[in-house]
Enzyme design. Sequence first.
Site, short mmCIF file in Angstrom:
data_model
loop_
_atom_site.label_atom_id
_atom_site.label_comp_id
_atom_site.label_asym_id
_atom_site.label_seq_id
_atom_site.Cartn_x
_atom_site.Cartn_y
_atom_site.Cartn_z
N ASN A 271 8.40 1.44 24.42
CA ASN A 271 8.29 2.54 23.21
C ASN A 271 7.63 3.77 23.75
O ASN A 271 8.15 4.74 23.46
CB ASN A 271 7.33 1.90 22.20
CG ASN A 271 7.95 0.72 21.32
OD1 ASN A 271 9.11 0.58 21.50
ND2 ASN A 271 6.90 -0.33 20.96
N GLY B 216 7.00 -6.61 7.11
CA GLY B 216 6.41 -7.62 6.34
C GLY B 216 7.03 -8.31 5.59
O GLY B 216 7.03 -9.60 5.12
N LYS C 234 5.72 -4.06 25.88
CA LYS C 234 6.34 -3.29 24.90
C LYS C 234 5.90 -1.86 24.67
O LYS C 234 6.95 -1.05 24.30
CB LYS C 234 6.20 -4.02 23.63
CG LYS C 234 7.24 -3.65 22.44
CD LYS C 234 7.53 -4.37 21.26
CE LYS C 234 8.68 -3.78 20.42
NZ LYS C 234 8.61 -4.06 19.19
N ALA D 32 14.12 -4.69 11.49
CA ALA D 32 14.27 -4.79 10.19
C ALA D 32 14.26 -3.04 9.67
O ALA D 32 13.61 -2.20 10.20
CB ALA D 32 13.13 -5.60 9.57
N GLY E 220 0.94 -5.37 3.94
CA GLY E 220 1.90 -4.33 3.97
C GLY E 220 3.38 -4.66 4.09
O GLY E 220 3.89 -5.59 5.05
P1 NAD Z 1 6.91 0.15 6.85
O1 NAD Z 1 6.38 1.44 6.78
O2 NAD Z 1 8.26 -0.19 6.55
O3 NAD Z 1 5.86 -0.69 6.14
C1 NAD Z 1 4.45 -0.46 6.11
C2 NAD Z 1 4.15 -1.15 4.81
O4 NAD Z 1 2.67 -0.94 4.60
C3 NAD Z 1 4.52 -0.14 3.69
O5 NAD Z 1 5.30 -0.70 2.47
C4 NAD Z 1 3.29 0.75 3.12
O6 NAD Z 1 3.46 1.22 1.45
C5 NAD Z 1 2.38 -0.33 3.37
N1 NAD Z 1 0.93 -0.07 3.56
C6 NAD Z 1 0.44 1.14 4.59
N2 NAD Z 1 -0.69 1.30 4.46
C7 NAD Z 1 -1.26 0.50 3.11
C8 NAD Z 1 -2.52 0.30 2.53
N3 NAD Z 1 -3.56 0.74 3.14
N4 NAD Z 1 -2.68 -0.46 1.71
C9 NAD Z 1 -1.46 -1.16 1.19
N5 NAD Z 1 -0.11 -0.94 1.66
C10 NAD Z 1 -0.09 -0.12 2.75
O7 NAD Z 1 6.53 -0.26 8.57
P2 NAD Z 1 7.65 -1.25 9.23
O8 NAD Z 1 8.86 -0.86 9.77
O9 NAD Z 1 7.48 -2.52 8.64
O10 NAD Z 1 6.53 -1.47 10.68
C11 NAD Z 1 5.32 -2.04 10.77
C12 NAD Z 1 5.01 -2.28 12.03
O11 NAD Z 1 5.63 -3.08 12.84
C13 NAD Z 1 4.88 -1.09 12.89
O12 NAD Z 1 3.84 -0.83 13.87
C14 NAD Z 1 6.16 -0.95 13.76
O13 NAD Z 1 6.14 0.04 14.76
C15 NAD Z 1 6.40 -2.37 13.97
N6 NAD Z 1 7.58 -2.67 14.44
C16 NAD Z 1 8.78 -2.38 13.47
C17 NAD Z 1 10.01 -2.76 13.82
C18 NAD Z 1 11.15 -2.39 12.82
O14 NAD Z 1 12.30 -2.88 13.31
N7 NAD Z 1 10.98 -1.86 11.57
C19 NAD Z 1 10.31 -3.66 14.79
C20 NAD Z 1 9.08 -3.89 15.65
C21 NAD Z 1 7.86 -3.60 15.47
#
Ligand code: NAD
Length: 312
Positions: A191, A12, A187, A129, A7
């Site tokens: 949320n 990621g 957390k 991010a 992901g």
């Molecule tokens: P995002 O949507 O940016 O990234 C998810 C990625 O996973 C996408 O690129 C998508 O294409 C890929 N994906 C999803 N299902 C897939 C599959 N079956 N096969 C292949 N690829 C797949 O999400 P994010 O913002 O990175 O968040 C990820 C997690 O982290 C969430 O639970 C979010 O709540 C948590 N989080 C995010 C933040 C932030 O600041 N963005 C901070 C803390 C926690």
Amino acid sequence: MKIVIAGSGAMGATYGSMLAKAGNQVVFLDSWQDNIDSINQYGCKFNNLGTDEVIPIQACKPSEFTDIPDLVIVFTKSMQLSNMLESVKHLFGANTRVLCLLNGLGHTDTLKRFVDPKNILMGVTVLTASMQGAGSFKVSNYGKTEIQNIVDDKEAIEGAKKVVETINNSGLPTVYSEDIMYSIWRKACINGTMNACCTILQCNMEQLGTIPNLRHLLGQIVTEFAMVAKEQGTTLDVKEMTDLVCWFTTSEFQGVKHYPSMYQDLINNHRKTEIDFLNGYVAKKAKEAGKEAFYCELITEFVHGKEKILGV
Ligand code: NAD
């Protein structure tokens, strides 16, 4: 360490870029073809606390990669976790650790369907991010990451500590937690109050703080989270947790004018929310235990209603 990022979205790509810069062998797996193509062609474009960097990293679809890694970091949205695990399960060797840093509740049970519990690492991160477009990411702060194994044995603890050390060495502050479920519930409370209420009311946290009787309302939500947490063996102090969530609406919190990520996902970007893994999880688990979590149930229905209204 050989690391697979399952992901490669905002989070990621951030962890993956930092780990690759520190000398680990990192591969990005994703289903979004434009993202994969851009990373392979131009490198991972990474705005690292305001500095533009380009990190060369290999990206592909999960089915196209077959090398067994030391560590898989799953980083999808909560509702995508199960599908992702299904598509990367061929990468889980006898000693492959799988780290989950997703927001939300119930992920341990999902992981257990695919991964040997001795290899499961659960965690929480407050790093933030965002995605700037295909192949382009931005990290705004290096918030702390906490990690713990879920099986209490010597090898599992050593494995978790090695992962903590590896992420720490990449420059992202990471600690070994003695009680990760407490941190995950803590957390989730934040949320489940800030994200959910600001999304329904379409406001930021400062505006949320102006609502009469807010402390009582947030206290009711926290009470329901604490009830289900207790059923699952984690004790939350309702007063302490209510003080904490209310603090996010005060001027003492630097990001008080910030619109939480659920708001940004749904209101700005018309993306599905993780509500079923926050308030929705609490409502469901309460019901299963013959109890009621009225506030969480209502909030979940309202957020799903908003998704429907916005055609998500
Ligand atoms: P995002 O949507 O940016 O990234 C998810 C990625 O996973 C996408 O690129 C998508 O294409 C890929 N994906 C999803 N299902 C897939 C599959 N079956 N096969 C292949 N690829 C797949 O999400 P994010 O913002 O990175 O968040 C990820 C997690 O982290 C969430 O639970 C979010 O709540 C948590 N989080 C995010 C933040 C932030 O600041 N963005 C901070 C803390 C926690």
